[in-house]
Design an enzyme around this catalytic site. Structure first.
Site, PDB file in Angstrom:
ATOM      1  N   HIS A 120      12.579  -8.218   3.922  1.00 44.44           N
ATOM      2  CA  HIS A 120      13.342  -7.808   2.746  1.00 44.44           C
ATOM      3  C   HIS A 120      14.727  -8.406   2.914  1.00 44.44           C
ATOM      4  CE1 HIS A 120      10.484  -4.413   3.215  1.00 44.44           C
ATOM      5  NE2 HIS A 120      10.509  -4.353   1.912  1.00 44.44           N
ATOM      6  N   ASP A 142      16.590  -6.443   5.390  1.00 42.75           N
ATOM      7  CA  ASP A 142      16.139  -6.440   6.794  1.00 42.75           C
ATOM      8  C   ASP A 142      16.919  -7.511   7.540  1.00 42.75           C
ATOM      9  OD1 ASP A 142      14.131  -4.706   6.022  1.00 42.75           O
ATOM     10  OD2 ASP A 142      12.583  -6.260   5.945  1.00 42.75           O
ATOM     11  N   MET A 171       6.645 -15.266   3.569  1.00 47.73           N
ATOM     12  CA  MET A 171       6.821 -14.315   2.465  1.00 47.73           C
ATOM     13  C   MET A 171       8.169 -13.615   2.584  1.00 47.73           C
ATOM     14  SD  MET A 171       6.622 -10.728   1.953  1.00 47.73           S
ATOM     15  CE  MET A 171       5.292  -9.652   2.481  1.00 47.73           C
ATOM     16  N   GLU A 189       2.502  -5.347  -5.341  1.00 48.58           N
ATOM     17  CA  GLU A 189       1.867  -4.399  -4.415  1.00 48.58           C
ATOM     18  C   GLU A 189       1.873  -2.988  -4.996  1.00 48.58           C
ATOM     19  OE1 GLU A 189       3.470  -4.576  -0.466  1.00 48.58           O
ATOM     20  OE2 GLU A 189       2.663  -2.627   0.095  1.00 48.58           O
ATOM     21  N   LYS A 198       1.017   1.186  -5.024  1.00 46.93           N
ATOM     22  CA  LYS A 198       0.959   2.363  -4.156  1.00 46.93           C
ATOM     23  C   LYS A 198       0.964   3.590  -5.070  1.00 46.93           C
ATOM     24  CE  LYS A 198       3.260   4.374  -0.117  1.00 46.93           C
ATOM     25  NZ  LYS A 198       4.399   4.283   0.802  1.00 46.93           N
ATOM     26  N   GLU A 255      -2.679  -3.347  -0.275  1.00 41.15           N
ATOM     27  CA  GLU A 255      -2.497  -2.801   1.075  1.00 41.15           C
ATOM     28  C   GLU A 255      -3.575  -1.760   1.363  1.00 41.15           C
ATOM     29  OE1 GLU A 255       1.397  -1.732   2.623  1.00 41.15           O
ATOM     30  OE2 GLU A 255       0.579   0.150   3.395  1.00 41.15           O
ATOM     31  N   HIS A 259      -2.551   1.908   1.021  1.00 40.86           N
ATOM     32  CA  HIS A 259      -2.209   2.389  -0.319  1.00 40.86           C
ATOM     33  C   HIS A 259      -3.451   2.690  -1.153  1.00 40.86           C
ATOM     34  CE1 HIS A 259       1.986   0.316   0.134  1.00 40.86           C
ATOM     35  NE2 HIS A 259       1.721   1.220   1.067  1.00 40.86           N
ATOM     36  N   ASP A 268      -1.829  -6.867   2.700  1.00 36.18           N
ATOM     37  CA  ASP A 268      -1.165  -6.032   3.699  1.00 36.18           C
ATOM     38  C   ASP A 268      -2.223  -5.251   4.474  1.00 36.18           C
ATOM     39  OD1 ASP A 268       1.348  -6.885   3.081  1.00 36.18           O
ATOM     40  OD2 ASP A 268       2.071  -4.980   2.261  1.00 36.18           O
ATOM     41  N   ASP A 318       1.763   7.954   3.687  1.00 40.92           N
ATOM     42  CA  ASP A 318       1.527   6.548   4.042  1.00 40.92           C
ATOM     43  C   ASP A 318       1.693   6.360   5.550  1.00 40.92           C
ATOM     44  OD1 ASP A 318       1.213   3.795   3.723  1.00 40.92           O
ATOM     45  OD2 ASP A 318       3.334   3.478   3.322  1.00 40.92           O
ATOM     46  N   ASP A 366       0.524   3.777   7.640  1.00 43.78           N
ATOM     47  CA  ASP A 366       0.771   2.419   8.161  1.00 43.78           C
ATOM     48  C   ASP A 366       0.331   2.278   9.619  1.00 43.78           C
ATOM     49  OD1 ASP A 366       1.801   1.593   5.712  1.00 43.78           O
ATOM     50  OD2 ASP A 366       3.866   1.982   6.264  1.00 43.78           O
ATOM     51  N   ASP A 382       1.128  -4.962   7.733  1.00 45.07           N
ATOM     52  CA  ASP A 382       2.219  -4.108   7.255  1.00 45.07           C
ATOM     53  C   ASP A 382       2.016  -2.717   7.856  1.00 45.07           C
ATOM     54  OD1 ASP A 382       4.366  -3.050   6.064  1.00 45.07           O
ATOM     55  OD2 ASP A 382       3.547  -2.990   4.043  1.00 45.07           O
TER      56      ASP A 382
END
Ligand code: GLT
Ligand code: MN
Ligand code: MN
Length: 386
Positions: free
Chosen positions: A53, A56, A87, A180, A182, A216, A219, A244, A254, A256, A286
Protein backbone atom coordinates in the site's frame (compact mmCIF):
# COMPACT_ATOMS: atom_id res chain seq x y z
CA UNK A 1 11.81 -30.31 -4.27
CA UNK A 2 9.58 -27.81 -2.47
CA UNK A 3 11.98 -24.91 -2.76
CA UNK A 4 10.32 -21.72 -4.01
CA UNK A 5 11.67 -20.41 -7.30
CA UNK A 6 10.97 -17.17 -9.18
CA UNK A 7 8.82 -19.03 -11.73
CA UNK A 8 6.37 -19.93 -8.95
CA UNK A 9 5.46 -16.22 -8.66
CA UNK A 10 5.11 -16.27 -4.88
CA UNK A 11 4.54 -12.79 -3.49
CA UNK A 12 3.80 -11.21 -0.11
CA UNK A 13 2.57 -7.76 0.87
CA UNK A 14 4.72 -5.55 3.08
CA UNK A 15 1.69 -5.63 5.41
CA UNK A 16 1.79 -9.44 5.63
CA UNK A 17 5.31 -10.24 6.79
CA UNK A 18 5.38 -6.76 8.30
CA UNK A 19 2.33 -7.45 10.49
CA UNK A 20 3.35 -6.63 14.06
CA UNK A 21 0.71 -8.72 15.76
CA UNK A 22 -1.70 -5.99 16.77
CA UNK A 23 -5.36 -6.96 17.12
CA UNK A 24 -8.47 -5.21 18.50
CA UNK A 25 -7.66 -6.56 21.98
CA UNK A 26 -3.94 -6.09 22.24
CA UNK A 27 -0.94 -4.17 21.03
CA UNK A 28 2.00 -5.29 18.93
CA UNK A 29 3.94 -8.43 19.83
CA UNK A 30 6.72 -7.83 17.28
CA UNK A 31 8.80 -4.73 16.60
CA UNK A 32 8.12 -3.10 13.26
CA UNK A 33 10.61 -3.46 10.43
CA UNK A 34 11.35 -1.00 7.63
CA UNK A 35 10.17 -1.80 4.09
CA UNK A 36 13.78 -2.46 3.07
CA UNK A 37 14.28 -4.89 5.99
CA UNK A 38 11.14 -6.74 4.95
CA UNK A 39 12.42 -7.06 1.40
CA UNK A 40 15.61 -8.69 2.71
CA UNK A 41 13.46 -11.05 4.79
CA UNK A 42 11.45 -11.99 1.69
CA UNK A 43 14.63 -12.46 -0.31
CA UNK A 44 15.94 -14.79 2.41
CA UNK A 45 12.85 -17.03 2.34
CA UNK A 46 12.81 -17.18 -1.46
CA UNK A 47 9.80 -15.04 -2.40
CA UNK A 48 9.54 -13.66 -5.92
CA UNK A 49 7.82 -10.39 -5.20
CA UNK A 50 6.63 -7.83 -2.70
CA UNK A 51 3.45 -5.73 -2.85
CA UNK A 52 2.60 -2.59 -0.92
CA UNK A 53 0.00 0.00 0.00
CA UNK A 54 1.24 3.56 -0.52
CA UNK A 55 1.49 3.99 3.26
CA UNK A 56 3.22 0.66 3.91
CA UNK A 57 6.10 2.19 2.02
CA UNK A 58 5.71 5.89 2.79
CA UNK A 59 3.89 7.02 5.94
CA UNK A 60 0.95 9.31 5.22
CA UNK A 61 2.64 12.29 6.88
CA UNK A 62 6.16 11.77 5.50
CA UNK A 63 7.98 14.77 4.05
CA UNK A 64 9.35 14.60 0.50
CA UNK A 65 12.88 14.19 1.88
CA UNK A 66 11.78 11.32 4.13
CA UNK A 67 9.92 9.69 1.23
CA UNK A 68 13.00 9.92 -0.99
CA UNK A 69 15.19 8.27 1.65
CA UNK A 70 12.72 5.42 2.16
CA UNK A 71 12.39 4.86 -1.59
CA UNK A 72 16.18 4.80 -1.96
CA UNK A 73 16.57 2.13 0.74
CA UNK A 74 13.67 0.11 -0.66
CA UNK A 75 15.08 0.27 -4.19
CA UNK A 76 18.48 -0.88 -2.94
CA UNK A 77 16.90 -3.84 -1.11
CA UNK A 78 15.04 -4.81 -4.30
CA UNK A 79 18.25 -4.60 -6.34
CA UNK A 80 20.25 -6.55 -3.74
CA UNK A 81 17.71 -9.36 -3.46
CA UNK A 82 16.17 -9.51 -6.94
CA UNK A 83 12.72 -9.25 -5.35
CA UNK A 84 10.27 -7.45 -7.72
CA UNK A 85 7.10 -5.37 -7.20
CA UNK A 86 4.27 -6.88 -9.27
CA UNK A 87 1.32 -5.27 -7.44
CA UNK A 88 0.52 -2.13 -5.49
CA UNK A 89 -2.58 -0.77 -3.80
CA UNK A 90 -3.89 2.22 -1.82
CA UNK A 91 -4.56 2.44 1.86
CA UNK A 92 -8.09 3.84 1.79
CA UNK A 93 -9.01 2.56 5.23
CA UNK A 94 -6.43 3.48 7.90
CA UNK A 95 -6.73 7.24 8.22
CA UNK A 96 -9.74 8.60 10.17
CA UNK A 97 -10.78 10.58 7.07
CA UNK A 98 -12.02 7.25 5.66
CA UNK A 99 -14.20 6.37 8.66
CA UNK A 100 -17.35 6.49 6.48
CA UNK A 101 -15.79 5.21 3.26
CA UNK A 102 -13.44 6.52 0.59
CA UNK A 103 -14.97 6.43 -2.91
CA UNK A 104 -18.40 5.94 -1.30
CA UNK A 105 -18.22 8.48 1.51
CA UNK A 106 -21.20 10.85 1.78
CA UNK A 107 -18.68 13.69 1.90
CA UNK A 108 -17.52 14.85 -1.55
CA UNK A 109 -14.22 16.11 -0.05
CA UNK A 110 -13.44 12.60 1.17
CA UNK A 111 -14.36 11.13 -2.21
CA UNK A 112 -12.13 13.62 -4.02
CA UNK A 113 -9.26 13.02 -1.58
CA UNK A 114 -9.58 9.25 -2.07
CA UNK A 115 -9.22 9.64 -5.83
CA UNK A 116 -6.27 12.02 -5.40
CA UNK A 117 -4.58 9.60 -2.98
CA UNK A 118 -5.12 6.70 -5.38
CA UNK A 119 -3.62 8.60 -8.33
CA UNK A 120 -0.50 9.36 -6.27
CA UNK A 121 -0.35 5.77 -5.12
CA UNK A 122 -0.69 4.48 -8.68
CA UNK A 123 2.28 6.68 -9.64
CA UNK A 124 4.27 5.17 -6.77
CA UNK A 125 3.34 1.59 -7.71
CA UNK A 126 4.25 2.13 -11.35
CA UNK A 127 7.55 3.76 -10.32
CA UNK A 128 8.50 0.41 -8.75
CA UNK A 129 7.25 -1.69 -11.67
CA UNK A 130 3.74 -2.76 -10.59
CA UNK A 131 1.53 -4.06 -13.41
CA UNK A 132 -1.47 -4.92 -11.23
CA UNK A 133 -3.29 -2.49 -8.99
CA UNK A 134 -5.58 -3.83 -6.28
CA UNK A 135 -8.65 -2.08 -4.87
CA UNK A 136 -9.86 -3.37 -1.54
CA UNK A 137 -12.63 -1.14 -0.27
CA UNK A 138 -12.48 -2.05 3.39
CA UNK A 139 -14.32 1.09 4.51
CA UNK A 140 -16.80 1.17 1.62
CA UNK A 141 -19.87 0.13 3.54
CA UNK A 142 -22.18 0.93 6.42
CA UNK A 143 -23.07 0.16 10.01
CA UNK A 144 -26.52 1.65 9.58
CA UNK A 145 -28.39 1.76 6.31
CA UNK A 146 -30.09 4.96 7.37
CA UNK A 147 -26.75 6.66 6.73
CA UNK A 148 -26.50 6.50 2.96
CA UNK A 149 -28.07 5.44 -0.27
CA UNK A 150 -26.56 2.21 -1.56
CA UNK A 151 -27.45 3.29 -5.10
CA UNK A 152 -25.49 6.53 -4.66
CA UNK A 153 -22.58 4.52 -3.23
CA UNK A 154 -22.53 2.24 -6.26
CA UNK A 155 -22.60 5.24 -8.60
CA UNK A 156 -19.79 7.05 -6.73
CA UNK A 157 -17.73 3.87 -6.76
CA UNK A 158 -18.26 3.50 -10.52
CA UNK A 159 -17.38 7.14 -11.12
CA UNK A 160 -14.12 6.73 -9.19
CA UNK A 161 -13.16 3.57 -11.07
CA UNK A 162 -13.93 5.17 -14.44
CA UNK A 163 -11.91 8.26 -13.53
CA UNK A 164 -8.94 6.15 -12.40
CA UNK A 165 -9.01 3.95 -15.52
CA UNK A 166 -8.86 7.13 -17.62
CA UNK A 167 -5.97 8.36 -15.47
CA UNK A 168 -3.99 5.18 -16.22
CA UNK A 169 -4.75 5.49 -19.95
CA UNK A 170 -3.86 9.19 -19.93
CA UNK A 171 -0.52 8.43 -18.29
CA UNK A 172 0.15 5.54 -20.66
CA UNK A 173 0.74 3.14 -17.76
CA UNK A 174 0.73 -0.60 -18.40
CA UNK A 175 -1.50 -1.30 -15.41
CA UNK A 176 -4.58 -3.38 -14.74
CA UNK A 177 -6.99 -3.08 -11.84
CA UNK A 178 -8.07 -6.01 -9.65
CA UNK A 179 -11.06 -5.53 -7.33
CA UNK A 180 -11.09 -7.43 -4.05
CA UNK A 181 -14.35 -8.29 -2.31
CA UNK A 182 -14.98 -8.84 1.38
CA UNK A 183 -18.36 -9.20 3.10
CA UNK A 184 -17.61 -7.31 6.33
CA UNK A 185 -14.81 -6.11 8.63
CA UNK A 186 -13.90 -3.41 9.28
CA UNK A 187 -17.39 -2.16 8.25
CA UNK A 188 -20.43 -4.04 9.51
CA UNK A 189 -21.31 -4.57 5.85
CA UNK A 190 -19.10 -3.83 2.87
CA UNK A 191 -20.49 -3.00 -0.59
CA UNK A 192 -19.85 -5.54 -3.38
CA UNK A 193 -19.34 -8.24 -0.71
CA UNK A 194 -18.33 -11.17 -2.93
CA UNK A 195 -16.29 -11.80 -6.06
CA UNK A 196 -19.55 -12.42 -7.92
CA UNK A 197 -20.78 -8.93 -7.02
CA UNK A 198 -17.47 -7.49 -8.24
CA UNK A 199 -17.73 -9.34 -11.56
CA UNK A 200 -21.19 -7.87 -12.14
CA UNK A 201 -20.02 -4.37 -11.15
CA UNK A 202 -17.03 -4.51 -13.53
CA UNK A 203 -19.30 -5.02 -16.52
CA UNK A 204 -20.92 -1.64 -15.81
CA UNK A 205 -17.60 0.27 -16.08
CA UNK A 206 -16.41 2.33 -19.06
CA UNK A 207 -13.28 0.17 -19.46
CA UNK A 208 -14.22 -3.32 -18.22
CA UNK A 209 -11.25 -4.78 -20.11
CA UNK A 210 -8.86 -3.02 -17.72
CA UNK A 211 -10.55 -4.34 -14.61
CA UNK A 212 -10.58 -7.84 -13.11
CA UNK A 213 -10.79 -9.34 -9.64
CA UNK A 214 -8.49 -10.28 -6.78
CA UNK A 215 -10.42 -12.98 -4.90
CA UNK A 216 -9.22 -13.85 -1.39
CA UNK A 217 -9.72 -17.28 0.17
CA UNK A 218 -10.59 -15.88 3.60
CA UNK A 219 -13.10 -13.36 2.30
CA UNK A 220 -15.22 -15.83 0.33
CA UNK A 221 -15.00 -18.31 3.22
CA UNK A 222 -16.19 -15.60 5.64
CA UNK A 223 -19.26 -15.32 3.40
CA UNK A 224 -19.69 -19.10 3.61
CA UNK A 225 -18.97 -19.54 -0.09
CA UNK A 226 -16.99 -22.07 -2.08
CA UNK A 227 -13.81 -20.22 -3.03
CA UNK A 228 -12.90 -22.43 -5.95
CA UNK A 229 -16.25 -21.77 -7.58
CA UNK A 230 -15.69 -18.02 -7.31
CA UNK A 231 -12.19 -18.33 -8.71
CA UNK A 232 -13.40 -20.55 -11.55
CA UNK A 233 -16.12 -18.07 -12.45
CA UNK A 234 -13.59 -15.23 -12.50
CA UNK A 235 -11.18 -17.30 -14.58
CA UNK A 236 -13.86 -18.33 -17.07
CA UNK A 237 -14.80 -14.66 -17.50
CA UNK A 238 -11.14 -13.76 -18.19
CA UNK A 239 -11.09 -11.74 -14.98
CA UNK A 240 -8.68 -13.57 -12.66
CA UNK A 241 -5.99 -10.85 -12.63
CA UNK A 242 -4.62 -11.59 -9.16
CA UNK A 243 -5.33 -13.86 -6.18
CA UNK A 244 -4.97 -13.57 -2.40
CA UNK A 245 -4.08 -16.90 -0.83
CA UNK A 246 -4.55 -17.54 2.87
CA UNK A 247 -6.92 -19.55 5.05
CA UNK A 248 -9.94 -19.01 7.24
CA UNK A 249 -12.49 -20.76 9.43
CA UNK A 250 -15.96 -19.82 8.11
CA UNK A 251 -18.20 -17.49 10.06
CA UNK A 252 -15.38 -15.73 11.92
CA UNK A 253 -13.43 -12.48 11.76
CA UNK A 254 -10.90 -12.19 8.94
CA UNK A 255 -8.20 -14.56 10.17
CA UNK A 256 -5.69 -14.37 7.29
CA UNK A 257 -4.15 -17.68 8.35
CA UNK A 258 -1.16 -19.32 6.67
CA UNK A 259 -2.18 -20.75 3.29
CA UNK A 260 -3.56 -24.27 3.55
CA UNK A 261 -3.41 -24.32 7.35
CA UNK A 262 -7.12 -24.81 7.96
CA UNK A 263 -8.84 -26.42 4.95
CA UNK A 264 -6.26 -28.54 3.12
CA UNK A 265 -8.84 -30.01 0.82
CA UNK A 266 -10.11 -26.62 -0.37
CA UNK A 267 -6.50 -25.47 -0.76
CA UNK A 268 -5.77 -28.60 -2.80
CA UNK A 269 -8.65 -28.01 -5.23
CA UNK A 270 -7.62 -24.39 -5.54
CA UNK A 271 -3.97 -25.15 -6.36
CA UNK A 272 -5.07 -27.90 -8.72
CA UNK A 273 -7.40 -25.46 -10.47
CA UNK A 274 -4.76 -22.74 -10.85
CA UNK A 275 -2.18 -25.21 -12.13
CA UNK A 276 -4.56 -27.11 -14.43
CA UNK A 277 -5.86 -24.00 -16.19
CA UNK A 278 -2.37 -22.50 -16.43
CA UNK A 279 -2.99 -19.35 -14.37
CA UNK A 280 0.09 -17.22 -14.97
CA UNK A 281 -0.49 -14.47 -12.43
CA UNK A 282 0.97 -13.91 -9.00
CA UNK A 283 0.35 -16.29 -6.11
CA UNK A 284 0.03 -13.64 -3.45
CA UNK A 285 -0.07 -14.78 0.16
CA UNK A 286 -2.25 -12.21 1.90
CA UNK A 287 -1.85 -13.66 5.36
CA UNK A 288 0.23 -13.09 8.44
CA UNK A 289 2.01 -15.05 11.15
CA UNK A 290 0.29 -15.84 14.43
CA UNK A 291 0.57 -13.16 17.06
CA UNK A 292 2.65 -15.61 19.09
CA UNK A 293 5.60 -15.42 16.69
CA UNK A 294 8.84 -13.50 16.54
CA UNK A 295 10.51 -12.83 13.16
CA UNK A 296 11.86 -16.39 12.98
CA UNK A 297 8.20 -17.43 13.23
CA UNK A 298 7.32 -14.94 10.50
CA UNK A 299 9.84 -16.67 8.26
CA UNK A 300 8.36 -20.05 9.23
CA UNK A 301 4.97 -18.66 8.26
CA UNK A 302 6.15 -17.35 4.87
CA UNK A 303 8.09 -20.51 4.06
CA UNK A 304 5.07 -22.56 5.11
CA UNK A 305 2.71 -20.77 2.69
CA UNK A 306 5.02 -21.50 -0.24
CA UNK A 307 5.88 -25.04 0.83
CA UNK A 308 2.22 -25.98 1.20
CA UNK A 309 1.44 -24.54 -2.23
CA UNK A 310 4.24 -26.58 -3.81
CA UNK A 311 3.27 -29.77 -1.97
CA UNK A 312 -0.32 -29.34 -3.16
CA UNK A 313 0.90 -28.68 -6.69
CA UNK A 314 2.72 -31.98 -6.48
CA UNK A 315 -0.44 -33.68 -5.21
CA UNK A 316 -2.41 -32.16 -8.10
CA UNK A 317 0.02 -33.72 -10.58
CA UNK A 318 -0.34 -37.02 -8.72
CA UNK A 319 -4.15 -36.75 -8.93
CA UNK A 320 -3.96 -36.13 -12.68
CA UNK A 321 -1.65 -39.12 -13.15
CA UNK A 322 -3.57 -41.52 -10.88
CA UNK A 323 -5.01 -44.25 -13.13
CA UNK A 324 -7.77 -45.26 -10.71
CA UNK A 325 -8.93 -41.68 -10.14
CA UNK A 326 -8.80 -40.84 -13.81
CA UNK A 327 -10.72 -44.00 -14.76
CA UNK A 328 -13.48 -43.02 -12.33
CA UNK A 329 -13.65 -39.53 -13.79
CA UNK A 330 -13.77 -40.90 -17.31
CA UNK A 331 -16.61 -43.19 -16.36
CA UNK A 332 -18.77 -40.40 -14.95
CA UNK A 333 -18.25 -38.18 -17.98
CA UNK A 334 -18.53 -40.99 -20.57
CA UNK A 335 -20.74 -39.93 -23.47
CA UNK A 336 -22.13 -42.00 -26.33
CA UNK A 337 -22.74 -38.86 -28.40
CA UNK A 338 -26.45 -39.54 -28.82
CA UNK A 339 -27.37 -36.16 -27.32
CA UNK A 340 -24.97 -34.09 -29.46
CA UNK A 341 -27.79 -33.18 -31.81
CA UNK A 342 -29.53 -31.19 -29.05
CA UNK A 343 -26.67 -28.99 -27.88
CA UNK A 344 -25.13 -25.86 -29.34
CA UNK A 345 -26.94 -23.11 -31.19
CA UNK A 346 -30.69 -22.97 -30.93
CA UNK A 347 -32.96 -23.82 -33.85
CA UNK A 348 -36.71 -24.37 -33.89
CA UNK A 349 -36.16 -27.81 -35.42
CA UNK A 350 -33.72 -28.72 -32.67
CA UNK A 351 -36.15 -27.58 -30.00
CA UNK A 352 -38.91 -29.62 -31.55
CA UNK A 353 -36.73 -32.74 -31.82
CA UNK A 354 -35.62 -32.36 -28.18
CA UNK A 355 -39.24 -32.05 -27.08
CA UNK A 356 -39.97 -35.32 -28.85
CA UNK A 357 -37.03 -37.21 -27.33
CA UNK A 358 -37.99 -39.80 -24.70
CA UNK A 359 -35.88 -40.05 -21.51
CA UNK A 360 -35.87 -43.09 -19.23
CA UNK A 361 -35.50 -41.18 -15.96
CA UNK A 362 -35.39 -44.30 -13.82
CA UNK A 363 -32.62 -45.92 -15.87
CA UNK A 364 -30.59 -42.71 -16.04
CA UNK A 365 -30.85 -41.95 -12.34
CA UNK A 366 -30.25 -45.50 -11.16
CA UNK A 367 -26.54 -45.33 -11.93
CA UNK A 368 -24.34 -44.72 -8.88
CA UNK A 369 -21.76 -42.05 -9.57
CA UNK A 370 -19.03 -43.36 -7.25
CA UNK A 371 -18.22 -39.92 -5.88
CA UNK A 372 -17.77 -41.42 -2.42
CA UNK A 373 -14.97 -43.59 -3.76
CA UNK A 374 -13.54 -40.72 -5.75
CA UNK A 375 -13.50 -38.43 -2.73
CA UNK A 376 -11.93 -41.08 -0.50
CA UNK A 377 -9.21 -41.69 -3.10
CA UNK A 378 -8.57 -37.93 -2.99
CA UNK A 379 -8.35 -38.07 0.81
CA UNK A 380 -5.98 -41.05 0.64
CA UNK A 381 -3.85 -39.16 -1.82
CA UNK A 382 -3.78 -36.01 0.33
CA UNK A 383 -2.93 -37.96 3.46
CA UNK A 384 -0.07 -39.65 1.69
CA UNK A 385 -1.33 -43.22 1.68
CA UNK A 386 -1.48 -43.44 -2.11
C1 GLT B 1 -5.93 -5.64 4.17
C2 GLT B 1 -6.99 -6.59 3.71
C3 GLT B 1 -6.55 -7.42 2.58
C4 GLT B 1 -6.30 -6.61 1.33
C5 GLT B 1 -5.18 -5.69 1.47
C6 GLT B 1 -5.10 -4.82 0.25
S1 GLT B 1 -5.13 -4.82 2.93
O1 GLT B 1 -4.97 -6.32 4.91
O2 GLT B 1 -7.38 -7.41 4.81
O3 GLT B 1 -7.41 -8.46 2.30
O4 GLT B 1 -5.96 -7.50 0.29
O5 GLT B 1 -5.66 -3.56 0.47
MN1 MN C 1 -8.26 -11.07 4.60
MN1 MN D 1 -6.56 -9.53 0.57
Amino acid sequence: MYTPKPEHKFTFGLWTVGNIGRDPFGGPTRESKTPAELVYLLGEVGAYGVNFHDNDLIPIDATLTEADAIKKDFRKALDDTGVVVPMATTNLFGDPIFKDGAFTSNDSKVRAYAIQKTMNSIDLGVEFGASNYVFWGGREGTETDSSKSTVDAIKWNREAMNFLCEYVLDKGYDLKFALEAKPNEPRADIFNPTTGHMLAFIETLDHPEMVGVNPEVAHEHMAGLNFIHSVAQAWEAGKLFHIDLNDQYPGRYDQDLRFGSRDIKAAFYLVKFLEDVGYEGMRHFDAHAYRTEDYEGVKDFARGCMRTYLMLKDKAAQFNADAEIQALLEETTADDGSMDQYFGKYSAAKAQALKAQAFDRTAISSRGLQYERLDQLTIDLLLGTR
